[in-house]
Design an enzyme around this catalytic site. Sequence first.
Site, mmCIF file in Angstrom:
data_model
loop_
_atom_site.group_PDB
_atom_site.id
_atom_site.type_symbol
_atom_site.label_atom_id
_atom_site.label_comp_id
_atom_site.label_asym_id
_atom_site.label_seq_id
_atom_site.Cartn_x
_atom_site.Cartn_y
_atom_site.Cartn_z
ATOM 1 N NE ARG A 30 -1.364 0.358 -4.599
ATOM 2 C CZ ARG A 30 -0.528 -0.560 -5.074
ATOM 3 N NH1 ARG A 30 0.213 -0.317 -6.138
ATOM 4 N NH2 ARG A 30 -0.430 -1.731 -4.492
ATOM 5 N NE ARG A 34 4.337 6.044 -5.946
ATOM 6 C CZ ARG A 34 5.457 5.328 -5.981
ATOM 7 N NH1 ARG A 34 6.556 5.843 -6.510
ATOM 8 N NH2 ARG A 34 5.483 4.093 -5.523
ATOM 9 N NE ARG A 43 4.726 10.707 -2.541
ATOM 10 C CZ ARG A 43 5.009 9.435 -2.339
ATOM 11 N NH1 ARG A 43 4.156 8.518 -2.720
ATOM 12 N NH2 ARG A 43 6.125 9.080 -1.773
ATOM 13 C CG ASP A 80 -0.772 3.087 4.489
ATOM 14 O OD1 ASP A 80 -0.260 3.037 3.363
ATOM 15 O OD2 ASP A 80 -0.495 2.271 5.392
ATOM 16 C CE1 TYR A 157 3.655 -3.902 4.919
ATOM 17 C CE2 TYR A 157 1.398 -4.670 5.161
ATOM 18 C CZ TYR A 157 2.452 -4.312 4.359
ATOM 19 O OH TYR A 157 2.319 -4.364 2.997
#
Lengths: 359, 359
Positions: A30, A34, A43, A80, A157
């Site tokens: 990552r 963010r 974003r 992703d 998921y």
Amino acid sequence: MTQASPSRNDRFLRALRREPVDRTPVWLMRQAGRYLPEYRATRARAGSFLAMAKNPELACEVTLQPLARFPLDAAILFSDILTVPDAMGLGLYFAEGEGPKFERPIRSEEDVAKLSVPDMETELRYVMDAVRLIRRELHDRVPLIGFSGSPWTLACYMIEGGGSENFSKIKAMALNAPALLHRVLEVNTAAVIAYLSAQRTAGAQALQVFDTWGGVLGPAMYREFSLPYLARIARELRRGEDAERTPLILFGKGNAPYLEELAGTGTDAVGVDWLIELGEAARRIDGRVALQGNLDPATLYGKPAAIREQVRSALDSYAEGNGGSRDGHVFNLGHGLSPDMNPEHVAALVEAVHALSAR
Amino acid sequence: MTQASPSRNDRFLRALRREPVDRTPVWLMRQAGRYLPEYRATRARAGSFLAMAKNPELACEVTLQPLARFPLDAAILFSDILTVPDAMGLGLYFAEGEGPKFERPIRSEEDVAKLSVPDMETELRYVMDAVRLIRRELHDRVPLIGFSGSPWTLACYMIEGGGSENFSKIKAMALNAPALLHRVLEVNTAAVIAYLSAQRTAGAQALQVFDTWGGVLGPAMYREFSLPYLARIARELRRGEDAERTPLILFGKGNAPYLEELAGTGTDAVGVDWLIELGEAARRIDGRVALQGNLDPATLYGKPAAIREQVRSALDSYAEGNGGSRDGHVFNLGHGLSPDMNPEHVAALVEAVHALSAR
């Protein structure tokens, strides 16, 4: 572009092949995320995480952002882990402040029967376009890593419909209808192999499989529902490749109990979380594959001096378990960076890895 | 009431001493909990979880509820792991739909300096009253377990202020101000020892320490911030006890890498989660202490036939690693029951343990 075009900084690929390097290479899970203000700005322009991931130009832009700040030794495709089940038609979305979810999770045998491997150059073309664009923009400065979620992690998921506290639905299926779950995992495995192969063809120079949720399984279930599918991916990706093959990294949270088995799958490297000393991991892997990891990401909440000491420990632990040599080690965190982390601390970490590992 | 009064069903205490028993004893973490409709009814009457835990009559009532349904081999005091820091003045509360939180978490050196061991028969009198009442109402049918959170686990909540995703505040303290964190852990350890001793005096016949969050620490930090304090508890609780001492169980999520060290602390038993085969755990513990565990709680989402097979595997795995003997094993889950579990499945589990372990 071909895979043969060498990166100017090839420490990462050399370490994955256990060849000597001048310094231990480092990249961070990552690393495009963010915690970087420039990422948040992109974003905001894109409107959402998914809009950004599905737009090759924006995906390329955020992939390159951390490289402009830190002397990282690899780039990783911004995407992703759930693009594949999304392309299978499950409808990936992100509810504000929550993790990923699927609009149409798998609930029945009929849902399972409908699953099929998506077409990589149509349904997942945006990923391949991003890989091609990033390779072009990277100008071979550092290698580009492509990736996918593992078959088990995707299934979590797909069946839970999102994140889960105790994985009740997929574990109920594992107990009550194991053959059905294996069918899901078979399709996922075929899809992951096709997906990673397509990323390789598009220009990815290394590949990582994230088995984020393998560690929620007890040993018997891990060996039935996760490990064999990881092994199949490693085997199939090697098929037909020559000596210049694209290295594969199998990363898994909670995979420490299975290092020997993972090292025996045919993968090139195993990525571990922070719950095992690197020295012990290196001893158990015994030179068969490269090792990636494994600082506790929370180390970045420490001050730079503390970060440096933790980096030193990890580097030294690896060397101690690897017969005194630092080769065959790719430095990373044991899990991804968090949004509240300080970019200056990330800089301190990267600097410390290079400074303290110089041969 | 004295500790010497024998329970009519003493399988649990005998197993903790590794003495022969007719069947493997079983109890379940969070056996008194929201999966039981009668528990939900009592809680509705009480108004809140904390009101119930702080009222000895209600705590006694819910402690006994699962024993009325299932032939469990032990009762466990109904309480919360955070009663001790609450009594230290941090202000425990539960926000709807969230976990426990503290109104006044530890944020500074001054906060740490103010910490002290609460008085057990005033500030925590409601717990001791509950223990005394439960012992009276149990009529020695089965032994009563008292418990506490571990020093590290208490500190996690005290410093984070509640549950946490990545334990950023306490890990920052561990890295930047380790001496300060050790002061918190020192006070917590003294408090846990006093708390468990008081529960023993009040009538608890076995004691369990829950190190719920020890497993979020890498090995070096676990060995610095959790393990030594667990060892001190085990050592101090033995002091002055005769041969009839109250057995201690050290349970920890993610404690599998440290079984040998835990077994060497002086504890009577180690409780493990489901991420290790019981056979391997038994081999590594090598008869030094009893072993408690370790079915994946999600097993209860399976049908009764599947539950039975998982119970059989766990029982057989233990015996295989324990030189063919089922002695020294207390059956349990690897973590607590969840509210959405089916009481009939719990019945199937308890029945299977007794049926499949008969000597």
